[in-house]
Design an enzyme around this catalytic site. Structure first.
Site, PDB file in Angstrom:
ATOM      1  CE  LYS A 276      15.260  75.156 112.957  1.00 17.03           C
ATOM      2  NZ  LYS A 276      13.922  75.354 112.390  1.00 17.03           N
ATOM      3  NE  ARG A 350      11.660  73.746 102.150  1.00 18.34           N
ATOM      4  CZ  ARG A 350      10.577  74.435 102.485  1.00 18.34           C
ATOM      5  NH1 ARG A 350       9.948  75.181 101.597  1.00 18.34           N
ATOM      6  NH2 ARG A 350      10.109  74.373 103.703  1.00 18.34           N
TER       7      ARG A 350
END
Ligand code: BES
Ligand code: ZN
Ligand code: ZN
Length: 491
Positions: A276, A350
């Site tokens: 990130k 996920r």
């Protein structure tokens, strides 16, 4: 902090501060306002005429040593217009008020919850709001703290109200408030203080204290269960993964199907090798919010002795880049046997949820609900007011929305059409972990659906609502989701 019901007249309660909501569209000629105005020697009408007091929602005014009251201070709470005054207004009003007076050295605060048609409902909401606001996340400040010094909050009810019922809702409000506070406090813990194993330790302490069963799987046990997706995310970190299973056995028939609650427990999300940017990494200690919500909910479920079997599942990992980290393009085999092409290591939530949902499905549940700070896309779509809700089952979805009415936590249902499935088709594996540029919250939910199969299920994407953006006077984590989960399983 002690919370209790007192029966009596609001003007004779002895306390350091008495809080009373007043409405924008309430004139001094009306009974309550005129009595109050008289007791204040006309001060209320004076403040109104100068425009200092309008009773706009959230406005707060402190009046010192009101002559004819037994309270040290009278705190007027602006409640806005009467027609908009619902349980959520009561909750957020008390959050604001208690948050504001935290540094005031008030030990005994009384609240007169007037003006709502359903006394029990508004009382529960008021207690929740007051309790939630007693935490403000400055634990690590060594100077300039404003600790909560309130020792007792009294909720004032008229003589003719039914005591037992009101005491029950006060208790429920306190339990839900404390559970929300637990979630807020845990989310606030930085990544250097909470790791997957310390989160498991916290869960173990919770289980001991509230009589829940607990099982914590370490990496060897997870290998045995072939939880390849959780393990793939954990590889990059020096902190080993944990898989936490908390059980509340409350159903009269011990073999009753459980309800499964799953929380994303990424104690820090750097993005992994798909690193990130510094700015988007700043808040990533909060990527365990789903897990903390499930822990809070399990605490409340145990305390309320809910007559259902409920299982809380938390896959806990840290997502880091390193020489051992998974790479974009890797293919991993999940617990379900389905293979996943990992194109972006920042879509890690996920992956860990895939194995947790598969584990949950094997418990043959009545239904499953997962809670996760899953996608920036959901935060962009819905902002910080509503969380994203996805479901493969209208009935369960309805149940969740009804619980949300009671909790005051708002959701918005987003679609799961089959046509979105092609976004996550992989040329080399059963599925890939990212879709295209558009509809990111939906493709993430479609990915999860693969692992839920036909179990009735709701997915709550709390990425936009887990941290307060100045709403309701709260700072930092909100604990969003705790109350909805508890209200849902208790209905
Ligand atoms: N933890 C983030 C989602 C998130 C973003 C939560 C902002 C709170 C605020 C999640 O793991 C993530 O990084 N998702 C990616 C998915 C993308 C790579 C498909 C995202 O949303 O950018
Ligand atoms: Zn991520
Ligand atoms: Zn994440």
């Amino acid at each position: 902090m002690n919370i209790r019901l007192v029966k009596g007249e609001w003007d004779s309660i002895e306390c350091d501060a008495l809080m009373i909501p007043l409405f924008e569209d309430e004139s001094e000629q009306e009974e309550f306002a005129s009595t109050l105005d008289q007791k204040l020697g006309g001060l209320l009408s004076e403040l109104k005429s100068t425009g200092e007091w309008k009773a706009k929602m959230g406005q707060i005014s402190v009046l010192y040593r009101p002559d004819q009251l037994s309270a040290g201070r009278l705190i007027l709470l602006g409640a806005g217009e009467r027609r908009n005054y619902d349980a959520q207004s009561v909750r957020s009003l008390l959050m604001r008020a208690v948050g504001q007076v935290k540094g005031y050295n008030l030990k005994r605060v009384a609240v007169y919850c007037r003006g709502h048609a359903d006394t029990a409902l508004s009382l529960q909401a008021a207690v929740e709001g007051a309790v939630i606001a007693t935490y403000d996340g400055d634990d690590y400040k060594t100077t300039d703290r404003s600790p909560n010094l309130i020792e007792e909050i009294l909720f004032v009810a008229g003589q003719d109200e039914e005591t037992a019922k009101l005491e029950e809702v006060i208790k429920k409000g306190e339990i839900l408030g404390e559970a929300t506070k637990l979630a807020r406090r845990l989310v606030n813990e930085p990544g250097n203080r909470v790791s997957p194993s310390s989160l498991a330790q916290t869960a173990t302490e919770l289980a001991d204290k509230y009589n829940l069963e607990i099982e914590v799987l370490g990496e060897p046990e997870m290998e045995k269960k072939e939880m390849g997706a959780v393990l793939a995310v954990a590889r990059g970190s020096d902190e080993p993964a944990r898989f936490i299973v908390l059980r509340h056995r409350g159903a009269p028939e011990s073999d009753a199907k459980p309800i499964v609650l799953v929380g994303k427990g990424v104690t820090f999300d750097s993005g992994g090798l798909s690193l990130k940017s510094p700015q988007s990494m700043e808040q990533m200690k909060s990527d365990k919010a789903g897990a903390c919500v499930v822990l809070g909910a399990m605490q409340a479920i145990a305390q309320l002795q809910i007559k259902k079997n409920i299982v809380g599942l938390i896959p806990a990992v840290e997502n880091m880049p390193s020489g051992r980290a998974q790479r974009p393009g890797d293919v991993v085999r999940s617990m379900s046997g389905k293979t996943i092409e990992v194109l972006n290591t920042d879509a890690e939530g996920r992956l860990i949820l895939a194995d947790a949902l598969c584990y949950g499905r094997q418990l043959e549940p009545e239904y499953m609900v997962d809670v996760a700070t899953l996608t920036g896309a959901c935060a962009i779509a819905l902002g910080s007011l509503r969380a994203g809700l996805f479901s493969n089952n209208d009935e369960i979805c309805q149940k969740l929305l009804q619980a949300s009415e009671r909790s005051g936590e708002k959701f918005w249902r987003l679609p799961l059409d089959d046509e979105y499935r092609k976004e996550i088709e992989s040329p080399i594996a059963d599925v890939k972990n990212v879709g295209g540029r558009w509809g990111g919250a939906i493709t993430a939910a479609k990915f999860l659906e693969e692992f839920v199969e036909d179990v009735p299920w709701c997915h709550l994407d709390i990425a936009g609502v887990d941290l307060a953006k100045g709403n309701q006077g709260l700072k930092g984590p909100t604990g969003f989701g705790v109350r909805t989960l508890v209200e849902m399983v208790s209905s």
